[in-house]
Design a protein around this motif. Structure first.
Motif, short mmCIF file in Angstrom:
data_model
loop_
_atom_site.label_atom_id
_atom_site.label_comp_id
_atom_site.label_asym_id
_atom_site.label_seq_id
_atom_site.Cartn_x
_atom_site.Cartn_y
_atom_site.Cartn_z
N ILE A 11 0.89 -1.41 0.02
CA ILE A 11 0.01 0.16 -0.05
C ILE A 11 0.80 1.28 -0.09
CG2 ILE A 11 -1.77 1.48 1.27
CD1 ILE A 11 -2.63 -1.28 2.55
N THR A 12 0.85 2.09 -0.97
CA THR A 12 1.56 3.26 -1.09
C THR A 12 0.75 4.49 -1.09
OG1 THR A 12 1.35 3.71 -3.34
CG2 THR A 12 3.16 2.10 -2.79
N GLY A 13 1.36 5.60 -1.01
CA GLY A 13 0.78 7.02 -0.79
C GLY A 13 -0.40 7.72 -1.75
N ALA A 14 -0.76 6.71 -2.69
CA ALA A 14 -1.55 7.22 -3.78
C ALA A 14 -3.13 7.17 -3.15
CB ALA A 14 -1.55 6.50 -5.06
N SER A 15 -4.12 8.23 -3.86
CA SER A 15 -5.17 7.86 -3.60
C SER A 15 -5.91 6.72 -4.27
CB SER A 15 -6.12 9.03 -4.27
OG SER A 15 -7.64 9.19 -3.75
N GLY A 16 -7.06 6.29 -3.48
CA GLY A 16 -7.87 4.97 -4.14
C GLY A 16 -7.81 3.90 -3.01
N MET A 17 -7.77 4.22 -1.85
CA MET A 17 -7.82 3.19 -0.83
C MET A 17 -9.18 2.45 -0.69
SD MET A 17 -4.94 3.34 0.61
CE MET A 17 -3.42 4.43 0.49
N LEU A 18 -10.12 2.95 -1.34
CA LEU A 18 -11.33 2.17 -1.30
C LEU A 18 -11.34 0.86 -1.95
CD1 LEU A 18 -14.14 3.34 -3.62
CD2 LEU A 18 -11.79 4.02 -4.03
N SER A 75 13.39 -11.41 0.19
CA SER A 75 14.37 -12.57 -0.33
C SER A 75 13.25 -13.30 -1.28
CB SER A 75 14.73 -13.26 0.59
OG SER A 75 15.32 -14.55 0.14
N GLY A 76 13.75 -13.72 -2.32
CA GLY A 76 13.12 -14.65 -3.14
C GLY A 76 12.81 -16.02 -2.67
N SER A 77 13.46 -16.43 -1.42
CA SER A 77 13.23 -17.67 -0.78
C SER A 77 11.95 -17.61 -0.02
CB SER A 77 14.30 -18.04 -0.02
OG SER A 77 14.79 -17.05 1.13
N ALA A 78 11.29 -16.46 -0.01
CA ALA A 78 10.18 -16.29 0.74
C ALA A 78 9.00 -16.82 0.19
CB ALA A 78 9.83 -15.05 1.04
N ARG A 79 8.87 -17.32 -1.05
CA ARG A 79 8.02 -17.95 -1.91
C ARG A 79 6.61 -17.26 -1.92
NH1 ARG A 79 9.38 -20.46 -5.90
NH2 ARG A 79 7.54 -21.62 -5.75
N TYR A 80 6.41 -16.14 -2.18
CA TYR A 80 5.09 -15.21 -2.21
C TYR A 80 4.49 -15.86 -3.75
CZ TYR A 80 5.55 -12.91 2.02
OH TYR A 80 5.42 -12.66 3.38
N ASP A 81 3.29 -16.17 -3.85
CA ASP A 81 2.95 -16.43 -5.25
C ASP A 81 2.54 -15.26 -6.09
OD1 ASP A 81 2.44 -19.22 -5.08
OD2 ASP A 81 1.29 -18.82 -3.19
N ALA A 82 2.61 -14.02 -5.39
CA ALA A 82 2.01 -12.89 -6.41
C ALA A 82 2.38 -11.69 -5.28
CB ALA A 82 0.87 -12.83 -6.88
N MET A 83 2.35 -10.50 -5.88
CA MET A 83 2.45 -9.18 -5.39
C MET A 83 1.53 -8.47 -6.03
SD MET A 83 5.60 -6.72 -4.12
CE MET A 83 5.15 -5.30 -3.05
N ILE A 84 0.74 -7.50 -5.21
CA ILE A 84 -0.06 -6.27 -5.84
C ILE A 84 0.27 -5.22 -5.09
CG2 ILE A 84 -2.08 -7.01 -4.52
CD1 ILE A 84 -3.89 -6.01 -6.70
N VAL A 85 0.44 -4.12 -5.91
CA VAL A 85 0.74 -2.59 -4.95
C VAL A 85 -0.54 -1.95 -5.24
CG1 VAL A 85 2.12 -0.95 -4.94
CG2 VAL A 85 3.15 -2.95 -5.49
N LEU A 86 -1.27 -1.78 -4.42
CA LEU A 86 -2.71 -1.20 -4.56
C LEU A 86 -2.79 -0.15 -3.50
CD1 LEU A 86 -5.62 -1.09 -5.70
CD2 LEU A 86 -6.04 -3.24 -4.03
N PRO A 87 -3.08 1.02 -3.69
CA PRO A 87 -2.85 1.73 -4.83
C PRO A 87 -1.38 2.04 -5.07
CG PRO A 87 -3.64 3.31 -3.24
CD PRO A 87 -3.72 1.97 -2.61
N CYS A 88 -0.97 2.33 -6.16
CA CYS A 88 0.72 2.36 -6.55
C CYS A 88 0.81 3.63 -7.05
CB CYS A 88 0.94 1.50 -7.73
SG CYS A 88 2.82 1.47 -8.06
N SER A 89 1.65 4.43 -6.11
CA SER A 89 2.11 6.13 -6.40
C SER A 89 2.90 5.89 -7.63
CB SER A 89 2.32 6.71 -5.20
OG SER A 89 3.71 6.14 -5.04
N MET A 90 2.94 7.12 -8.32
CA MET A 90 3.97 7.26 -9.15
C MET A 90 5.36 7.36 -8.87
SD MET A 90 2.47 7.32 -12.34
CE MET A 90 1.16 6.34 -11.61
#
Length: 190
Positions: A11-18, A75-90
């Motif tokens: 979660i970054t500092g862009a608007s769109g938290m809804l 670390s890549g060894s953490a084995r997350y399946d995916a990441m989403i940055v929501l919302p993503c600031s510029m």
């Protein structure tokens, strides 16, 4: 446990938290574990727009401090399946696109790309300048999926919550997760 997935939410500092609670509500029906990282600006905008701190969001079982480079997502060894940055600031888009890992969120996105795992960047800004567009293209070429927070209207939303759920459902669909019937209206599909 083979059907269990781990997703990292940034979660970054862009608007769109809804869109964040809408996504988490849809993910709650999935066999999924969600971990989170909120930038300081992300915390501020979440508090301003929704009156919440990240720890009040449902489903996220673990929050990592943005300055903790010893946290598993670094670390890549953490084995997350995916990441989403929501919302993503510029600013975060620029850091991610150019491999500038000045905090754990940016480092985690960099790890996601280097491990060739899905990275969705839900960018939020308008109008877009040349730098924004070039950074989107650079991130795309590195393997990120650029998903601007632009709701569609052919499903006839009545409220902002309807719009947020439709966009969140689209993100779930892009991550390959089943979506409740009626949340994704596929254009002209019978």
């Amino acid at each position: 446990m083979a059907d269990h997935r781990r997703i990292l939410l940034g979660i970054t500092g862009a608007s769109g938290m809804l869109y964040v609670p809408a996504l988490l509500e849809l993910l709650a029906d999935q066999p999924i574990e969600v971990h989170g990282i909120a930038s300081e600006a992300g915390r501020q905008v979440l508090a301003f727009e929704l009156g919440l701190v990240p720890e009040q969001l449902p489903l996220v079982s673990c929050w990592f401090a943005p300055d903790d480079f010893f946290a598993p997502p670094a670390s890549g060894s953490a084995r997350y399946d995916a990441m989403i940055v929501l919302p993503c600031s510029m600013g975060s888009l620029a850091a991610i696109a150019n491999g500038y890992c000045n905090n754990l969120l940016h480092r985690s996105a960099d790890v996601t790309l280097k491990e060739r795992r899905p990275l969705l960047l839900a960018v939020r800004e308008t109008p877009l300048n040349r730098t924004h567009l070039c950074n989107m293209l650079t991130a795309h070429e590195a393997g990120a999926l650029i998903c601007p927070l632009m709701p569609s209207f052919y499903h006839h939303p009545r409220t902002t919550d309807d719009m947020a759920r439709q966009v969140a459902a689209r993100f779930c669909d892009l991550l390959g997760m089943p979506v409740e019937a009626g949340l994704i209206d596929r254009w002209q599909e019978k």
